[in-house]
Design a protein around this motif. Structure first.
Motif, PDB file in Angstrom:
ATOM      1  N   ARG A  28      77.109  40.941  -9.913  1.00 18.32           N
ATOM      2  CA  ARG A  28      76.428  42.280  -9.845  1.00 18.32           C
ATOM      3  C   ARG A  28      75.790  42.411  -8.203  1.00 18.32           C
ATOM      4  N   LEU A  29      76.041  43.656  -7.898  1.00 19.20           N
ATOM      5  CA  LEU A  29      75.945  43.714  -6.794  1.00 19.20           C
ATOM      6  C   LEU A  29      73.993  44.135  -6.256  1.00 19.20           C
ATOM      7  N   SER A  30      72.699  43.958  -6.248  1.00 20.55           N
ATOM      8  CA  SER A  30      71.469  44.429  -6.988  1.00 20.55           C
ATOM      9  C   SER A  30      71.392  45.130  -5.847  1.00 20.55           C
ATOM     10  N   GLU A  31      71.065  46.143  -5.629  1.00 21.87           N
ATOM     11  CA  GLU A  31      70.258  46.875  -4.375  1.00 21.87           C
ATOM     12  C   GLU A  31      69.754  46.334  -3.477  1.00 21.87           C
ATOM     13  N   SER A  32      68.667  46.010  -4.126  1.00 26.38           N
ATOM     14  CA  SER A  32      67.287  45.335  -3.239  1.00 26.38           C
ATOM     15  C   SER A  32      67.084  43.750  -2.855  1.00 26.38           C
ATOM     16  N   ALA A  33      68.377  43.301  -3.671  1.00 27.74           N
ATOM     17  CA  ALA A  33      68.080  41.708  -3.484  1.00 27.74           C
ATOM     18  C   ALA A  33      69.236  41.704  -2.444  1.00 27.74           C
ATOM     19  N   LEU A  34      70.497  42.578  -2.535  1.00 30.93           N
ATOM     20  CA  LEU A  34      71.097  42.151  -1.210  1.00 30.93           C
ATOM     21  C   LEU A  34      70.967  43.123  -0.641  1.00 30.93           C
ATOM     22  N   GLY A  88      70.206  37.281  -4.308  1.00 33.09           N
ATOM     23  CA  GLY A  88      70.910  38.732  -3.750  1.00 33.09           C
ATOM     24  C   GLY A  88      71.507  39.011  -5.011  1.00 33.09           C
ATOM     25  N   VAL A  89      72.293  38.035  -5.865  1.00 29.11           N
ATOM     26  CA  VAL A  89      73.102  38.891  -6.348  1.00 29.11           C
ATOM     27  C   VAL A  89      72.831  37.719  -8.466  1.00 29.11           C
ATOM     28  N   THR A  90      73.390  38.651  -9.284  1.00 27.73           N
ATOM     29  CA  THR A  90      73.105  38.158 -10.204  1.00 27.73           C
ATOM     30  C   THR A  90      74.625  38.209 -11.116  1.00 27.73           C
ATOM     31  N   LEU A  91      75.598  37.111 -11.937  1.00 25.73           N
ATOM     32  CA  LEU A  91      76.626  36.709 -12.113  1.00 25.73           C
ATOM     33  C   LEU A  91      76.095  37.673 -13.546  1.00 25.73           C
TER      34      LEU A  91
END
Lengths: 267, 267
Positions: free
Chosen positions: A78-84, B11-14
């Motif tokens: 999953r590509l988190s908007e805030s984190a990425l 930046g990403v979570t799995l």
DNA sequence: TTGGATATTATTGTTCAACAATAACGGTGG
DNA sequence: CCACCGTTATTGTTGAACAATAATATCCAA
């Protein structure tokens, strides 16, 4: 000489012509890095400055594409908007724009209110992609003009793949093998077909990224590419296309088997 | 049963698995219209509420697509972010996301710092599109299984096109003719190919929109579609494909001539 | 008048903060 | 084990603000 601007329905304007040329002076603005991932963030900015008029959003898209083919982002993630966004040094809005492009290419999947995920190719996708490859590549090869400039690209791809195999750089072998096939498609001389095929390749690459053993996925096909090219250059396009078709079918079986073993539903 | 969540690179979570189902209660929020174009703005909101989990941005994209095929937006037109956003009742950011999708489909062209324009198909584009149509449709038809469900769609498209011709609704004739060809492509049973062909159709439709005389562009092909279908259903797929190829070539000539006359570089 | 440089302006590019909407999660009680 | 609420983190969307840029208007000199 100046042309006039004609307005039309509300919300839109119709551009008829334009005036004279304009200056291009650019003064790069300062940009302050904060904490963590400063290298990547500066890379984004610098690339956007150097890139001729490319919007930052597109630069971000290219960067994410790179992260995908490099395997730093794996299917299912999953590509988190805030984190990425923080990692790449761009705002959420800009990132969301990039996501829209990537989603349209099939590289990521957008699930409303749930997030953006790196696409996990399904078995059906792989079958579909390989059917299309046979559909497209064989026809392109069969109808090709032997003197086409793309033939040179085919030759280069084979040579570079062979060199990469010597170095046992299996990732590069895969890249050059794919370049070989892209060159075959280029024989058809269709800009749109090339774009379409590029998408298929990217999606296929996603499927490969989950496979544990890249050597067996790429190495055997260097010689097969060579054989296809040799026969093609000898002028027997039908034989070359037939061989290519067998080759693709075999490749499909290999990939499907590897997928069922390593990259299956339990990613 | 619950699965654990495994975090990976920054930046990403799995996402490994997920929990139980969840409630779906929805309470439609109020929305205040201000001035001008209130109908369209409310339409957007309502559609987004009814649409199953579709983001507003995608709804906006669909709406713009509709404006394009309806001819309310013509090739070459510049789409101002503020004006069009106001008209559709969405913010600039949301609109920009929609633009990204549309640009990827080739319907609009994004020129950085200059704006988004409705794509003006070039002569080269038309030639490219028609080459691909012959490439794709003929092969799909030739390899088709006669009992494929899409055959029924072909039949329906022909019937509806004929009915529309009676009413002299040339726009609808064009729509159904295109549906006929889309059904041919569907014979190949490839989701990706269908999507790709949909893009080609949309781009082609843009080219049509500039032509002054839609009757001659669509009417003659109703009978040709009928003939192709008849021959195909009779089982002579090769003859059907050959006829289709001739037909497409003729159509191409017609379109190119009309383009050179009406919709040329001076849009 | 012509051509080129400079100022102006409208638009796009991008960020940020705020809030609404939602899906996932945690707990409670049967 | 299941269904029923709160909580919470995330996405969806907005509006304002500012930077950056292309197109336009203005000016000046030859």
């Amino acid at each position: 000489m100046y042309w006039t601007l004609v307005a039309s329905s509300p919300g839109v304007t119709l551009e008829i012509g334009r005036g004279r040329a304009c200056r291009m002076g650019v003064e790069p603005g300062t940009w302050s890095a904060r904490e963590g991932h400063e290298r990547e963030r500066q890379d984004m900015k610098r690339q956007s400055e150097e890139g001729a008029g490319k919007a930052l959003g597109e630069t971000v898209g290219d960067e994410i594409r790179r992260l995908l083919v490099d395997g730093e982002l794996v299917p299912g993630q999953r590509l988190s908007e805030s984190a990425l966004g923080e990692r790449l040094g761009v705002s959420r809005n800009t990132l969301r724009e990039a996501f829209r492009s990537l989603a349209h290419e099939g590289l990521v999947t957008h699930r409303p209110h749930r997030g953006v995920f790196v696409t996990t190719p399904s078995l059906a996708s792989l079958i579909d992609i390989y059917r299309l490859r046979r559909f497209i590549e064989c026809r392109a090869l069969r109808d090709a003009w032997p003197g086409h400039p793309a033939v040179r690209r085919m030759r280069e791809a084979v040579d570079q793949a062979r060199a990469s195999r010597e170095r046992e750089d299996w990732g590069a072998v895969g890249t050059h093998n794919m370049a070989f096939h892209a060159a075959i498609v280029a024989l058809a001389d269709s800009e749109r077909l090339d774009t379409f095929y590029r998408q298929l390749s990217a999606e296929l690459r996603l499927a490969f990224s989950g496979v544990a053993d890249p050597q067996w996925l790429h190495a055997p096909y260097v010689e097969m590419n060579q054989r296809v090219l040799t026969i093609f250059e000898a002028g027997d396009v039908d034989a070359a296309a037939t061989l290519l078709e067998q080759y693709l079918s075999q490749s499909e079986r290999t990939v499907l088997a590897a997928y069922a073993r390593d990259g299956g539903p339990d990613a």
